[in-house]
Design an enzyme around this catalytic site. Sequence first.
Site, mmCIF file in Angstrom:
data_model
loop_
_atom_site.group_PDB
_atom_site.id
_atom_site.type_symbol
_atom_site.label_atom_id
_atom_site.label_comp_id
_atom_site.label_asym_id
_atom_site.label_seq_id
_atom_site.Cartn_x
_atom_site.Cartn_y
_atom_site.Cartn_z
ATOM 1 N N LYS A 79 0.841 -1.205 0.000
ATOM 2 C CA LYS A 79 0.000 0.000 0.000
ATOM 3 C C LYS A 79 0.874 1.252 0.000
ATOM 4 O O LYS A 79 2.086 1.149 0.218
ATOM 5 C CB LYS A 79 -0.915 -0.040 1.220
ATOM 6 C CG LYS A 79 -0.163 -0.118 2.522
ATOM 7 C CD LYS A 79 -1.014 -0.669 3.649
ATOM 8 C CE LYS A 79 -0.218 -0.631 4.940
ATOM 9 N NZ LYS A 79 -0.920 -1.256 6.060
ATOM 10 N N ARG B 2 -10.227 -0.606 14.852
ATOM 11 C CA ARG B 2 -10.008 0.109 13.609
ATOM 12 C C ARG B 2 -10.901 -0.585 12.603
ATOM 13 O O ARG B 2 -12.079 -0.755 12.861
ATOM 14 C CB ARG B 2 -8.511 0.105 13.248
ATOM 15 C CG ARG B 2 -8.130 1.249 12.348
ATOM 16 C CD ARG B 2 -6.647 1.292 12.039
ATOM 17 N NE ARG B 2 -6.166 0.100 11.344
ATOM 18 C CZ ARG B 2 -4.961 -0.031 10.819
ATOM 19 N NH1 ARG B 2 -4.093 0.957 10.907
ATOM 20 N NH2 ARG B 2 -4.589 -1.128 10.208
ATOM 21 N N TYR C 74 17.362 29.344 8.056
ATOM 22 C CA TYR C 74 16.222 30.149 8.515
ATOM 23 C C TYR C 74 16.248 30.354 10.016
ATOM 24 O O TYR C 74 16.549 29.422 10.777
ATOM 25 C CB TYR C 74 14.909 29.454 8.148
ATOM 26 C CG TYR C 74 14.479 29.675 6.717
ATOM 27 C CD1 TYR C 74 14.278 30.968 6.223
ATOM 28 C CD2 TYR C 74 14.251 28.591 5.870
ATOM 29 C CE1 TYR C 74 13.871 31.164 4.911
ATOM 30 C CE2 TYR C 74 13.842 28.779 4.567
ATOM 31 C CZ TYR C 74 13.648 30.070 4.086
ATOM 32 O OH TYR C 74 13.256 30.249 2.796
ATOM 33 N N MET D 75 12.615 23.961 2.786
ATOM 34 C CA MET D 75 11.682 23.207 1.945
ATOM 35 C C MET D 75 12.422 22.359 0.906
ATOM 36 O O MET D 75 12.105 21.190 0.696
ATOM 37 C CB MET D 75 10.729 24.169 1.231
ATOM 38 C CG MET D 75 9.667 23.467 0.403
ATOM 39 S SD MET D 75 8.657 24.602 -0.549
ATOM 40 C CE MET D 75 7.792 25.477 0.755
HETATM 41 C C1 LIG Z 1 -0.066 -2.050 6.721
HETATM 42 C C2 LIG Z 1 -0.594 -3.354 7.100
HETATM 43 C C3 LIG Z 1 0.244 -4.461 7.209
HETATM 44 C C4 LIG Z 1 1.747 -4.345 7.153
HETATM 45 O O1 LIG Z 1 2.178 -3.809 8.391
HETATM 46 P P1 LIG Z 1 3.724 -3.529 8.723
HETATM 47 O O2 LIG Z 1 3.690 -3.068 10.130
HETATM 48 O O3 LIG Z 1 4.154 -2.451 7.781
HETATM 49 O O4 LIG Z 1 4.456 -4.773 8.522
HETATM 50 C C5 LIG Z 1 -0.343 -5.690 7.432
HETATM 51 N N1 LIG Z 1 -1.680 -5.807 7.576
HETATM 52 C C6 LIG Z 1 -2.509 -4.755 7.508
HETATM 53 C C7 LIG Z 1 -3.970 -4.952 7.689
HETATM 54 C C8 LIG Z 1 -2.008 -3.482 7.293
HETATM 55 O O5 LIG Z 1 -2.825 -2.437 7.251
#
Ligand SMILES: *Cc1c(COP(=O)(O)O)cnc(C)c1O
Length: 341
Positions: free
Chosen positions: A35, A127, A242, A290
Amino acid sequence: MHAPLRLRLDSAALVHNWRTLGQRSGPAACGAAVKANGYGLGAREVVGRLVEAGCRDFFVATWAEAEAVADIAPAVSVLHGLREEDLPQARRWPHIRPVLNTPVQIARWRDSGGGPCDVMVDTGMNRLGVRWDAPTALFEGLEIHTLLSHLACADEDHPLNAEQHARFAEVAARVPAKRTSLANSAGIFLGQEFRFDLTRPGLALYGGVPCPAAEGVIRQVVHPEAQVLQRRRMRAGETAGYNATYVAQADQELAVLNIGYADGYGRGFSDTGTVFAGDVACPVRGRVSMDLLIVDVTGADVAEGDWLSIDYALPRASAASGRSQYELLTGLGRRFDRVWR
Ligand SMILES: *Cc1c(COP(=O)(O)O)cnc(C)c1O
């Protein structure tokens, strides 16, 4: 055209990390969370390399992210589930499955024709996911490929780990599914009872060290490098950057690099970050701008046009900046040339 800023991305380290996590997963299969554009590295580049290494199961957040890898990933699970407007996409690819998170999503999938799907059970994080104490009848008629839950505290020694494990094992025993999956990167290191049938590491694939047990076995994958735009001499008593927060105690040599917080190199690195000119550690001086960064190159052989490597070993960079290893990866901006080798 080459940018004055690049990410060197280490294919061998990525594959090494996936294989290591696979070994630690024991008999469970090892998937990959890709992701957020492969945690900022580039989802397609990551998926291609991991498929070649033997990875079969990929996890993305949204259907747009699934579409981006649909032609190269053998199987994709879409963690954020199935909104009404996702149905056309969800019906398009048989190898891409929704992860159903709510009773509404379950009904939507069933009413639109069903088929293989994944289901997320919330075992204590509050969640995404159906509560672990939901009645078994809720899942009736579903063709569940992978039943998942997600750990809230896998990266620490916390009583919730055992509680979530027990709740998940209970659900897995009464809800029929082809496979079960609980562990993220840190979860893999919690012990073999957390492995179930499939593990889902993200962070550790990309060089993150989620817990002390992972130290020394996970390799750094991401190496940011920035070009020197100017070298200059600063006199004792003068200030740099800065708001003049840095005051030189003695004359020193500075290099001004083409990287800043707009590239994800956040202000947390002001006066705390480190850059390497070969073996010479060059401390960041003053505030991160930046688009620019000032470092002390006194005693180092550095000239305009040289490339310096930013210290981005994730545990160390996280401690220096106060940002999580996840943020350090996913915040890496669009101005980098991403160079795989
Ligand atoms: C992001 C995610 C993972 C991976 O988690 P890491 O801590 O990056 O290894 C696995 N399962 C779900 C549901 C996630 O949202």
